[in-house]
Structures are given as C-alpha cells and as structure tokens.
Design an enzyme around this catalytic site. Structure first.
Site: not given
Ligand code: ADP
Ligand code: MG
Ligand code: MG
Length: 904
Positions: A22, A91, A100, A476, A641, A787, A791, A854, A874
C-alpha cells in the site's frame, strides 16, 4: 543510521519490501502526480524492530515528527491545532496484500480541542461528529481492545456494543440509513460512545491527538501479530519476519455532504476481464462503507449497472467531469503498471483524491481475457501474458461455457450478477432435495431459489447451475458456488420465485419445474431452452494462450490414463504421452465382468497348471486394452505398469460370485472362500503386491509383457508408431528388476520370432519405496527410466497410511506442523530430498536416465515447480490437470529465468 520513515514523495513502487504494498503504491502514485493526500510511511523494518524488542527504534519519534511537519506544511494545517487541525489516517500495509487482516484507524486527531476548530472551518457540524463517532468506533476496537489483547465473546466486543447503540438510536428515530442521523444525533452518539468505552474498557477515550496518533501507530504494528493476521500468514505461507508498514496520511473526507463520496473500482472488469471500467461508489460516506454493504452502492458508470443498482445514479452521469478525471487516472495507472488495478478513491466537496491502488484480484476467465487483451494492446509481452494466468485459474477455465455463437442468436429473458463462472443447461427445480433426487436420476438441473441458505448446500452441489432472485456477489450462494467453480447467477431481481406453485415468473413469462433454461454465469444472463455448450478447451483464446505457454516450457507433461477415451481427452488437452497406465483398470467398472472373472480364476488357482490356464484365458483381454490405448496415443510414449495391487482386493466377497467361480474351477464354494482367506494380509500395502507378484508367479509378468509387446508388434505391422515403456512397480532392489528383465527379454525374443517385429521399448521402474531411492544408482543399472510414485513414496516415507491419514493429517495441517497435505503437494523437505537424491544417483549411473513422476501431486502447481527444479523430464497427471501442469511448468521455467537474470 537506519532511515525508518519515508515521505510519499521519497518512495516508489520498487520499495514494496520496505514500505509494504500500500505504501509503495501511494508513493508511486504521488510520483506520477496523481492527487494523493500527502503522508509518510513508517517502514516494515520499524515494525520488525517493534515486534522483536517491544519498543520502536530510538529516534523514530523525531523522524515521525519531521515527516509530519512536512505534511503539515503541504496541507497548510497543523495536527492538533485549535483552529485549523490536520486529521490523519493510520493504515497498515504488508509486502503482500492481506485483505481485511490488519487494521486501519481514520480521523485521528479529533478531540475536544480540535472539534470546534473544524466545525468552524467546515461549517458542517454533522460531518465532524460523524467523523468523530467513526474514530471512537475504530480506535476503541483496534487500539484499546484488540491491540491490548482483550478477547471477548462473539458479538460482545466494544465495536459490537457501539454498533448496537447506534442501531438503537436509528430505530428510535425510525431512520433507515446512517445518513439520516443529524448533527445533534451524532453528537449525542459520541457522548454515549465515550461513556460505553470507559465502562467496558476501564479507560477514558484519549483526548490528546499525539496520544491518539502513537496509539494508532502502535496498534497497526501490533496487528501484524493479531490472531487473524497470524493464521492468514500460515495459510498463505507469508513469513512472520516481514512485518507491516504503517502509512500515516492526511485525511480527505467523502462524508462532507452531498458533493462528497467514496468509492472502489477496477480498471477492468475483474469477473469477465472486459476492458471496461468497473466500480461502485457512495455519496456522503467514508472508508469502507462501500464494501461493508450498509447501503447499496451506486454504479460507477453504465457498464457497472446491474438489477440491484440500476435505479441509482452513476458517477459518470452525476459528475461527468470528475468521472473523466478518474477515467484518465485509470488509463494512466494501467499504462504505468501494465496490469489491472484495484483502486480506492474519495471525493471531497467535488475534488478527487486517490487513496490506494494495487494489482486487482480476478477470476480465471478474467485473467485469461485480460492477459490476451493486454498482449494484443501491446501493453505486455508473451512471457508476461503467460505469467498473468495462475495455474489454479485454469481449473475454472476448463469448465464448459455457453457457445458464443449460439448466444449471439439467443435473447436473454433475465439477468443477474455473474457469481460463478461458466455455463450450465438444465431443468428447473425449486428445492435442494429435488436437485439431489433429480440428479441421482441422471437429470441435469438448475436449482432456482429466492435466495440460498446453508441448508441448500447439498442441492447446490448436485445442481449443474444455481440461480437466485436475491443476494449480491458476496451472498452465500455466490461464495459457495465460486468456491466450487460452479456456474451461478444471483440477484436476478426481476425474477419472482413462487415455491408453492413451483414457478419462476419473469414479467409475463412463467416457467415451471422441469422447464429447461441455460445460464451464462460468466455474464450473469439466463436463456430459455438449451443453448449449445462448448468445452472451454475449444475456446480459441484458450488454445492460443496454451500454445504460447508451451513455448516457454521445457518440462514434459504426460497423463495418467487407463482407457482409450481418457487417453484421447488428455491428448486433446496437450498430454505428450501416458506416464501411468494401470493394467488393473480393466478389472474395475464397466465391461470388467469377464476379465475380472478370469483374473479371479487366476488368483484362486492352486497349482501352476491351473494358473497358467487362467492366465492364458485372460491374455486376450489384457492385450486388447493395451492395444487400444497404445493406438490412441499414436506413437507418443505410453508407460504401462505391471499389475500392482494386492491380489486379495479381487477375491469375490458375494455368495453368488463365489458359487460361479467354484463351478468354473470345479471346486466347492467353501474352498473358494478358504483360498480367498489364505490371501488375507494384515498389511496389504506392504504385502504381496507389485513386483513381488511377478517374483512368485512369473507367468503373470510374462502374460502382461507379451500383451504389451504383441499389441505393439501388431500396431507396427499395421503401419502405426508406438513407444511402450514397461514399468515395474513397488521395487526396492535391483535384483527384482534383473529377475523381471530375464522374463521381459525372453518374451521380447519370442514375440520377435513370432511376428518378425523387433518392438522398441524402454524398461524401467516406479520409485516408491525409500530403499529404492537410497539405491537409485544400482536401480539405474537395470532401469532405463524412473517414475516417482509419490503417493506410495509419501506413505512409506512418513509412515502415514494414505487410506487412514484423514483421521489425523488435518490436525497436522491446521496446527501448522506440516505446511500442507503431503499427499496433495510434494513434501519438499522430506520426500523431496529422496527425489533429488535419486535423480542424482540414478543419473550418475545412467546419464540419459528418463525421470518422471506419476503420483497425484503431478498436477499440483507447487509440485510441478519442484519437479522442474529437481531436473525431472516430465510430470504425469490426470487428464483434466494437464493444462494446469503445462502452465505450471512454463511458470517454473520463466521464474527461473527471471531469478537468473536478477542474479547476473
Ligand atoms: P484496507 O487495507 O482494509 O483496505 P485501508 O488502509 O485501505 O484498509 O483503509 C480503510 C478505508 O479507509 C479505505 O476505504 C480507505 O480508502 C479509507 N482511507 C484510508 N486512508 C484515508 C484517508 N487518508 N482519507 C480518507 N479515507 C481514507
Ligand atoms: Mg484499502
Ligand atoms: Mg479493511
């Protein structure tokens, strides 16, 4: 002295290891003069230091202070200032994206001292308290609870509590959306939040900006060792030492009112690969509101409209100039990164800001289409195009699709969201139970539901395709279907599913149970009747791609096939030979009655005469089978075989079969049972099987070898080519090979005398017992090829029974004792050593020793890469894995070239 802090303008995309993905991309976008709010990155090294020592490196404080001063100057605002305060986001961002898994805190710096200043500056009290309530929610959750190691029961964390308070307030006022909360409401909410925080966590919510900032920085660093992040790293094999970077960035606000917004987008469609801008946005919102699913997000443009959002205004129609600016950035980013980007943006009072970009995740279909499009657009070269498609992606691409020509002529009656790719034709059923029953009867069905729930899983699995009226791309049904690579369309909003009447109603059209429909899950459209389907392998794009793949591949790819039809399928998918043809196959399944009966006769013979007679009767069947497969491979090598399994597997258990056999052998049924019992072994996997059968009963070997060589002689006489390879299984000593070779040589001579054809063949062995690996130099004196039967080799090396390991192996994998199931992917640490050693020792004896594998692992991409590195000639895998193995083999060569290039 080590530098730990980098301004965005000081870094670049090349610095991903140090600045995280990032951070490096924020730097890169800054360098490209894109509108990125200023900020700086605290490096992954600082996090690693912190993880190790429990404190930050000395001097980090000053470095952060220095960088902050630069940012303040650029923004013309100061952090913690009473009149014009700067707010920050904090961040996380590791070298590799861990979606996440780690934390982010927004709006850092809001407190009783700065709030009045901001209100005065923005004249927007509602916005300020909305930002503050978000800060309290995120900060108390991330910094005060999680990073302090406080664990709560499901649904009882501070964040859940605050969500509940907010929900209660909305309910009290009868609000449906967060945006209806007034400034008054939000201010009140903040007071309630802070009270709850104090009550539950025993501490005041910090009111000092500096304290908030360092709290957030520390929490981001600590989130590297949060539970979720740690288990994610285990699964993805990400090293613990890496650490996360911390990005500190000036806030921009998508929640400042109706001219502000936030959004996410992909520079091309991540589901289909189409070169069309694809995205979603929400007016007056912040951060993750778009993905959190609180409100239905608006479509970015015309192309992104779907049944659920088509009534909402697109960014393109609402703010055309802003859309054009964003579209310009889209083009610039693609040109710069030469790959599809996943972006985050925010609009603050009509001004656009970029907050993130990274290579976007994609489906298999999209990966292929984008690679080929970008190649044609001359954005990337052939090597890059090959590397853009993951071997795993092909799994999905090998599913059947709706024939595009048929589709052009048809008209869809319903559209929904393309949740699971590929095509499906089937009869409509309305319940999971019906899907299971009808499928058991041999029908192909489409399960049509209002929406699915976990109880529908059985039916979803049975059905050829799934269609639901409700639900989004993350519902789901969508998740489950994508996991299985099953064709699925969700959220077809115009459909009315009348379960009681068993009807699917779309406008004036009424379809009943049993009516046939066709789904195109890649595009999300539904047709009446059965449209022609097409094997994806016939897709000209796929074929063009695979041709390119083979240009970069040096490792051969064969298939494990026991029948003529499997052999043909595999050849169509690019197999260059058969690496494993199991002779015992003819005794299982369809058409096996007669040969199986004769085999049983042979097994239960008491005297060599009886046995020879039975073997003679069996011979024509074995020859017929082998000849058919050799013929289908048209001169490509076929490794046959010799009989492998323990004989008792074939002893008849049923009364009637025993009786029939007794009659044929002229003995009593009770004798049949007795002779069968005599074959019983307590450890059949290590018992009387493989080469051991031939050592005790050479006539069994003789019959098989004769079948192979005579079948070949007949083909050659008919003007065909053939390359048989005779493979001896379960060997542990060269003596076994020598003894068997005596039989092979004699039969070869006899066949030559009888037919006049000197059949060319190779003689070799399966390597599946550790002792054979240790003595590989000796084995290679007799064997012209090895060969690896990985397994059995895995079973014998671990001492794990392949048939019983299911009771304990999952615990080893889950607990991190083993990185993966060694029966699925080669255990490189252990079994891998045996393989490497055998290759070395075998080739020391016989330079041109041909070596393959194999086992099941032959189709696993990581194992293919290992085999390439170990110098095998192979890999051999099941027919449908052949394209996967071809691509994995090309990737292995290209990656080696790339790393050699770097080293030079
Ligand atoms: P993730 O890696 O989970 O996406 P982020 O670090 O990208 O987490 O941030 C989570 C949310 O916050 C994202 O939607 C991002 O765009 C928003 N965000 C992060 N930094 C800023 C900022 N400086 N101004 C506005 N929104 C921000
Ligand atoms: Mg993000
Ligand atoms: Mg997130």
């Amino acid at each position: 002295m080590t530098k730990y802090v980098y301004l965005f303008k000081e870094g670049s995309a090349q610095m991903r290891d140090l600045l995280g993905g990032k951070g490096a991309n924020l730097c890169e976008m800054t360098r490209l003069n894109m509108p990125v709010p200023p900020g700086f990155v605290i490096s992954t090294e600082a996090c690693a230091y912190f993880t190790e020592k429990g404190r930050y490196p000395p001097g980090l404080d000053d470095e952060v202070g220095g960088a902050l001063a630069v940012v303040e100057k650029e923004m013309g605002a100061r952090f913690g200032d009473e009149h014009d305060p700067l707010l920050l986001s904090c961040r996380s961002g590791a070298r590799r994206s861990m979606p996440g898994m780690m934390e982010t805190v927004l709006n850092v710096g809001l407190c009783s001292r700065t709030i009045p200043g901001i209100i005065e500056k923005t004249h927007n009290e509602r916005f300020v308290y909305d930002a503050y309530r978000r800060l309290i929610m995120m900060y108390s959750d991330v910094v005060m609870e999680k990073s302090e190691g406080i664990e709560t029961e499901e649904g009882k964390g501070i964040r859940d509590r605050l969500e509940q308070i907010m929900a209660a307030m909305k309910k009290r006022h009868n609000y449906r959306s967060d945006t209806e909360l007034t400034a008054e409401d939000l201010r009140e909410l903040c007071t309630q939040f802070k009270k709850k925080v104090k009550e539950q966590l025993g501490r005041e919510f910090p009111d000092d900006p500096k304290e908030q900032l360092w709290g957030a920085i520390g929490a981001v660093s600590k989130s590297w060792n949060g539970k979720r992040a740690v288990s994610y790293r285990r699964i993805e094999h990400i090293p613990d030492e890496w650490g996360t970077a911390t990005n500190v960035q000036s806030m921009v606000f998508g929640n400042m009112g109706e001219t502000s917004a936030t959004g996410v987008a992909f520079t091309r469609n991540p589901a289909t690969g189409e070169n069309k801008f694809y995205g979603e946005w929400l007016p007056n919102a912040q951060g993750e509101d778009v993905v959190a699913g609180i409100r239905t997000p608006n479509p970015l443009n015309e192309e992104t409209k779907n049944p659920q959002n088509k009534h909402l205004p697109s960014l393109q129609s609402k703010w055309p100039a802003l859309y054009r600016e964003l579209d310009g950035i889209r083009v610039a980013l693609e040109e710069h990164y030469t790959d599809m980007q996943d972006i985050e943006f925010t609009i603050q009072e009509g001004k656009l800001y970029m907050l993130q970009c990274r290579n976007g995740k994609r489906t298999g279909t999209a990966a292929l289409n984008m690679a080929m499009d970008m190649l044609d657009e001359r954005l990337i070269d052939e090597k890059t195009a090959v590397l853009r498609v993951e071997p795993g992606h092909l799994d999905e691409l090998l599913h059947p699709i709706v024939n595009p020509d048929a589709e052009k002529k048809a008209r869809a009656f319903l559209t929904g969201l393309p949740a699971g790719p590929g095509g499906a034709v089937g009869k409509i059923v309305f319940t999971s139970a019906d899907a299971v029953d009808w499928t058991a009867r041999g029908e192909k069905v489409i399960l049509v539901r209002e929406e699915t729930n976990p109880e529908d899983v059985e039916g979803m699995r049975a059905a050829a395709g799934i269609l639901t009226a409700r639900g989004g791309m993350t519902s789901h049904a969508a998740l489950v279907a994508r996991g299985w690579g099953k064709c699925c369309i969700v959220g077809a909003g115009e459909a009315v599913v009348d379960l009681d009447a068993r009807q699917l109603i779309v406008g004036s059209l009424k379809l009943r149970e049993g009516d046939v429909i066709t789904l195109n899950g890649t595009r999300g459209v539904v047709y009446q009747g059965a449209l022609a389907m097409m094997d994806a392998s016939e897709n000209p794009r796929f074929q063009r791609f695979m041709k390119m793949v083979d240009k970069f591949r040096t490792l051969g790819v064969r298939t494990n096939a026991d029948t003529e039809s499997d052999a043909r399928v595999a050849r169509d998918l690019g197999a260059e030979g058969i690496g494993l043809f199991r002779t015992e196959h003819m005794f299982y399944g369809k058409g096996s009655d007669e040969p199986l009966f004769l085999l049983r006769k042979m097994i239960l013979s008491n005297t060599p005469e009886e046995r020879r007679a039975a073997v003679k009767e069996l011979y024509p069947f074995v020859k017929r089978d082998i000849k058919a497969t050799l013929g289908a491979m048209e001169g490509l090598p076929v490794t046959v075989r010799l009989l492998d399994p323990p004989l008792h597997e074939f002893v008849p258990q049923g009364k009637d079969k025993q009786q029939e056999l007794a009659k044929a052998l002229g003995i009593r049924p009770s004798d049949v049972r007795k002779r069968g019992e005599a074959l019983h072994e307590s450890n059949p996997m290590m018992g009387h099987r493989g080469v051991r059968l031939g050592i005790t009963y050479p006539e069994i070997t003789e019959m098989q070898v004769r079948a192979i060589l005579e079948a070949s002689a007949e083909l050659i006489k008919a003007g065909k080519k053939t390359k048989p390879e005779i493979m001896v299984p379960v060997t542990c000593d060269v003596g076994e090979l020598d003894a068997t070779k005596v039989v092979v040589d004699r039969v070869h001579r006899e066949v030559r005398e009888k037919t006049g054809v000197d059949v060319p063949y190779l003689y070799g062995t399966m390597i599946e017992i550790p002792r054979a690996c240790l003595l590989a130099d000796k084995m290679a004196k007799s064997a012209q090829f090895f060969s690896f039967g990985t397994n059995d080799l895995t079973q014998m090396t671990f001492g794990f029974s392949r048939d019983d390991a299911g009771t304990f192996l999952p615990y080893y994998v889950k607990g991190g004792l083993l990185p993966a199931d060694p029966f699925q992917t080669i255990d490189q640490a252990g079994v891998g050593q045996l393989i490497t050693m055998s290759v070395e020792r075998g080739r020391a004896t016989r330079k041109d020793l041909k070596i393959g594998i194999c086992g099941e692992q032959g189709g696993d991409p990581a194992s293919v890469e290992f085999c390439y590195k170990a110098g095998l000639n192979y890999v051999s895998c099941s027919p449908f894995r052949v394209p996967v193995a071809r691509l994995a083999a090309a990737h292995a060569s290209l990656k080696r070239k790339a790393s050699e290039g770097k080293g030079a």
